[in-house]
Design an enzyme around this catalytic site. Sequence first.
Site, short mmCIF file in Angstrom:
data_model
loop_
_atom_site.label_atom_id
_atom_site.label_comp_id
_atom_site.label_asym_id
_atom_site.label_seq_id
_atom_site.Cartn_x
_atom_site.Cartn_y
_atom_site.Cartn_z
CD1 TRP A 173 -70.88 65.42 69.52
CD2 TRP A 173 -68.85 64.57 69.08
NE1 TRP A 173 -71.04 64.40 68.61
CE2 TRP A 173 -69.82 63.87 68.32
CE3 TRP A 173 -67.51 64.21 68.96
CZ2 TRP A 173 -69.48 62.82 67.46
CZ3 TRP A 173 -67.17 63.17 68.11
CH2 TRP A 173 -68.15 62.49 67.37
CG ASP A 224 -67.77 71.54 68.39
OD1 ASP A 224 -68.17 71.81 67.24
OD2 ASP A 224 -67.59 70.38 68.80
CE LYS A 251 -72.06 66.91 62.42
NZ LYS A 251 -72.24 65.49 62.71
#
Length: 568
Positions: A208, A283, A309
Amino acid sequence: QGDSNAFSRKSNATKIPLFQSDTSRTTFTSTKSQFDAPSAAITMAPTMNINFEPSLHEVRLTTPESSFNRCGQHHENQRRTKRQTISPDHPALLGSLTPPIDCPPSKILNFSPGPTSLPPAVEAAIQSRCFPAQEEKRLGSMALSHRSPEFGRILERTLAMTRRVMEIPPEYELLFTQGGGHGQFAAVPMNLCPTGQESATYIVNGTWSNRAVDEAKKYCRPHVISAMEEDGTCTSFPSLDRIQSEIDPTSAFLYVCSNETVNGLELHRLLPHLDCGVPLVVDASSDFTSKPIAWRESNVGLLFACASKNIGHPGITMVVVRRDLLGKANPFTPGVFNYETNILADNVWNTIPTFNVDVVGIMMEWIMEEGGMASMERRSIVKADLVYNTIDGSDGFFSTPVKKESGYRSRMNAPFCVAGGDETLTNMFLVECWEQGIVGLRTVTPFGTGIYLRASLYHGVSYEEVVVLTDFMKEFAAKHSISKEVVVEQSTAMVTPPESPTAHQALDKKEFNQINKLSTSPDTVMGAAMDSSMTWPKNLKVNQYSRLAHDMFAPPPNVSDSTPVSLR
């Protein structure tokens, strides 16, 4: 599983050499004993025998007389042969999250990397608060105008609860945005780099953060400190000394992904305040609310987290930004991504996803009621330890790419492979998990399919559910420890996958895997006890796993008795 006609009866067996020249097809067989009902579950066995059927060129794994079922109970006089032709179109191999309707648990055990399930108490609260009964004469959040006073109260409560749970200092603003993590890959440099020519340092420690760099190239000049290996893998994090020495001190920000879901790497504590004073951008999409954040001590300038999540449903992203970083947006930044524009409009510059905001608020209330951040971190540590201890204690049958001594094993996403990445055993593992109601270990991703599966351990996954998974892992490893007896059986009955209400059956009988690489000698562990003329298929990778430790079958520790590992 299936009807009784799908299973063969016990047949005569004759000892033969393990392998002959024709190796065109590999399948697996399942045989029910004569006294079993059609719906009875296939039990797990600690060791297995290999049977070779020359007429079909198939390897058959046969359990011995004693076996263990899912709960570890000992059963005598049950000899089963599992023979299953697994089609590549089997729902379990296509990432299906809907197991067969007759799977054992009353609840699907969802280990998906996200979106994923929420805790049952949260789902119950959502049902009652967001979908009121007609006699209540009120509207749920899904039907509320984003500018109505009713939603205004929901928004205010959600922001207050988030600030309280995460201990966010007063100099930070909270925003709800849309576009997910990919949207923030663009929004961060657009808001912090006014000309597009500014430098920004990116730490690349996985999939990511690497994608974030690719997007940032459009809006700034990324300077990369990478932990990626030449083959594209990443199993560690750059040292603090390296970051201090390689960071561009003129950077508008230093970017880091605190948990890389694909790679299984987590920074359990954020970096300290760097000497150069560059603000940190985080992040935290997959680990937000799972551990405390040192906002000031780590010089956090901005943090974003997707909801899907640990804090809610997909469709909304939380942004926490320090006020001194506002007002620097590139003039071409769209209003929907402009932090200052949305803060000045009290989070409703455009139509905010009202229902999603309500769900985040309910989730934050649940976290607070369950003991807050300290409790969430303790639970995460205990769940992750259970999975990693199972992997490390499997005598190599399971493995994970991130070494324990690195200190960066993710508590949220534990990657592991089966038998060194053996495709046949991995597919069998996935299918049998699916049949047991355990789903999400391999889902469809844009990155293709590698050898690693992932157990994602977000707040919606309970400790008890992790126990079920790890018990199954132990039983599967034991079942595929191959004993020395080699026999031939003449039965040829096949098994097709159980019916799922939303996924089609895998009915074709195409060969799935071919054994195309052969070892020229047996493993040294078993070689002394076996005929050296035998030739073993490399892709079974079973000999080295035959010595499973007895403590793999010990009962799991009680959560309350577990001592969390030291925090990093």
